[in-house]
Design an enzyme around this catalytic site. Structure first.
Site, short mmCIF file in Angstrom:
data_model
loop_
_atom_site.label_atom_id
_atom_site.label_comp_id
_atom_site.label_asym_id
_atom_site.label_seq_id
_atom_site.Cartn_x
_atom_site.Cartn_y
_atom_site.Cartn_z
N ARG A 40 -10.72 -38.53 -4.23
CA ARG A 40 -11.41 -38.37 -5.51
C ARG A 40 -11.61 -39.70 -6.24
NH1 ARG A 40 -8.74 -32.85 -7.99
NH2 ARG A 40 -9.09 -31.55 -6.17
N ASP A 140 -9.04 -26.82 -22.57
CA ASP A 140 -8.61 -27.47 -21.33
C ASP A 140 -8.36 -28.94 -21.65
OD1 ASP A 140 -8.88 -26.45 -18.15
OD2 ASP A 140 -8.79 -28.63 -18.42
C1 LIG Z 1 -6.47 -24.06 -11.60
S1 LIG Z 1 -7.25 -24.19 -13.16
C2 LIG Z 1 -6.99 -22.57 -13.82
C3 LIG Z 1 -8.22 -22.02 -14.49
C4 LIG Z 1 -8.11 -20.59 -15.00
N1 LIG Z 1 -7.07 -20.47 -16.00
C5 LIG Z 1 -7.88 -19.63 -13.87
O1 LIG Z 1 -6.76 -19.14 -13.69
O2 LIG Z 1 -8.82 -19.34 -13.12
C6 LIG Z 1 -6.05 -25.17 -14.07
C7 LIG Z 1 -6.63 -25.83 -15.31
O3 LIG Z 1 -5.54 -26.34 -16.09
C8 LIG Z 1 -5.97 -27.54 -16.69
N2 LIG Z 1 -4.80 -28.35 -17.10
C9 LIG Z 1 -3.95 -29.06 -16.32
N3 LIG Z 1 -3.05 -29.70 -17.08
C10 LIG Z 1 -3.33 -29.37 -18.36
C11 LIG Z 1 -2.75 -29.74 -19.61
N4 LIG Z 1 -1.71 -30.58 -19.69
N5 LIG Z 1 -3.29 -29.23 -20.73
C12 LIG Z 1 -4.36 -28.39 -20.67
N6 LIG Z 1 -4.96 -28.02 -19.52
C13 LIG Z 1 -4.45 -28.51 -18.38
C14 LIG Z 1 -6.80 -28.21 -15.60
O4 LIG Z 1 -7.68 -29.18 -16.12
C15 LIG Z 1 -7.52 -27.01 -14.98
O5 LIG Z 1 -8.80 -26.83 -15.51
#
Ligand SMILES: C[S@@+](CC[C@H](N)C(=O)[O-])C[C@H]1O[C@@H](n2cnc3c(N)ncnc32)[C@H](O)[C@@H]1O
Length: 272
Positions: A40, A140
């Site tokens: 990436r 997010d």
């Molecule tokens: C795998 S996705 C999950 C999306 C959705 N909630 C679902 O279950 O389909 C995880 C998300 O968490 C976000 N994320 C990771 N660390 C985070 C943080 N410290 N604060 C807020 N969001 C975060 C990432 O950017 C990503 O978009």
């Protein structure tokens, strides 16, 4: 191994970068994420015209805009409409006995928006009938995914689980060069406030929520931090509010404040 790569990428480079990402986001990047980092971030080096990872490590430390691009690049954003559908079925059931005129819902870690839009597709028709206003906060850490969520453009095949009537009600089909894509209609997007919010550090929100969805996000944090964030969710929920977690995220059974009411669904009891 690194000799076959376009840019030299040592474990020390990886370690320096993952520490920076961890300090900001709380995401625990294990050693097996080295290849993912390289794949990436090599794109960032090419884009910036940087020729070595040593230089990139420095750049990320000094340049706030690049730091943000870097964090966006290494987060995992996999999501889908109707992911773990039992949660939306439960939410729908809950709405049948909902007594207030506004329901406040938070999709924390909403990625590219499929989760908050799924929430709305499931409950908006009923709520409109009952004159319940629906307010969704979709947050997010990653600013790229938030922009995509806000744009609300998806492949038609991503929403193929919905029947014609639902698709017609909530999505506009693209034509010409936009064929194969669809866009969420304002009836959905106007219920959502999108906001960048980092769950790793304490946040301030001006309202309490009836439901919080934080699914497949805490999985990336260390246990102590997970529990700390769950504590903070407790103070953001109304009494008897419900927290939906991802399939591998559990609240310890001995915590009396939470009642397990279904698969990865927890109700705040007020005890403890
Ligand atoms: C795998 S996705 C999950 C999306 C959705 N909630 C679902 O279950 O389909 C995880 C998300 O968490 C976000 N994320 C990771 N660390 C985070 C943080 N410290 N604060 C807020 N969001 C975060 C990432 O950017 C990503 O978009």
């Amino acid at each position: 191994m690194s000799t076959q790569r376009e840019f030299e990428f040592t474990f020390a480079h990886f370690d320096a970068l993952r520490k920076q990402a961890h300090n900001y986001s709380g995401i625990n990047f294990t050693d097996d994420k080295l290849e993912m980092f390289y794949a990436r971030l090599a794109k960032r080096l090419r884009k910036l015209g940087i020729t070595s990872f040593s230089e990139y490590v420095k750049r990320v430390k000094q340049d706030q805009a690049e730091f943000s691009e870097f964090v966006n690049a290494v987060t995992t954003n996999i999501t889908a409409f109707e992911r773990e559908p039992h949660h939306f079925a439960h939410l729908k059931e809950q709405m049948k006995t909902f007594k207030k005129s506004t329901v406040n819902i938070w999709s924390a870690g909403c990625s590219t928006g499929q989760e908050p839009y799924t929430i709305l597709v499931n409950i908006l028709p009923f709520c409109r009938q009952k004159r319940i206003e629906v307010k969704v906060l979709a947050s997010d850490l990653d600013t790229d995914v938030l922009s995509k969520a806000q744009a609300g453009i998806y492949k038609v095949k991503d929403v193929e689980m919905y029947g014609q009537a639902v698709k017609k009600q909530f999505f506009r089909k693209g034509i010409g060069p936009k064929e194969g894509f669809c866009m969420v209609k304002p009836v959905l997007s106007e219920c959502i406030e999108f906001r960048q919010l980092n769950l790793f550090y304490p946040w301030k929100l001006d309202r309490k929520f009836d439901f919080i969805f934080c699914r497949n996000v805490l999985i990336y944090f260390e246990q102590k931090k997970k529990l700390e964030i769950i504590d903070r969710f407790a103070s953001n929920l109304v009494p008897n509010g419900i927290l939906f977690l991802g399939h591998s995220e559990l609240i310890p059974r001995d915590d009396p404040r939470w009642k397990n009411i279904g698969t990865n669904m927890y109700q705040l009891t007020g005890a403890g």
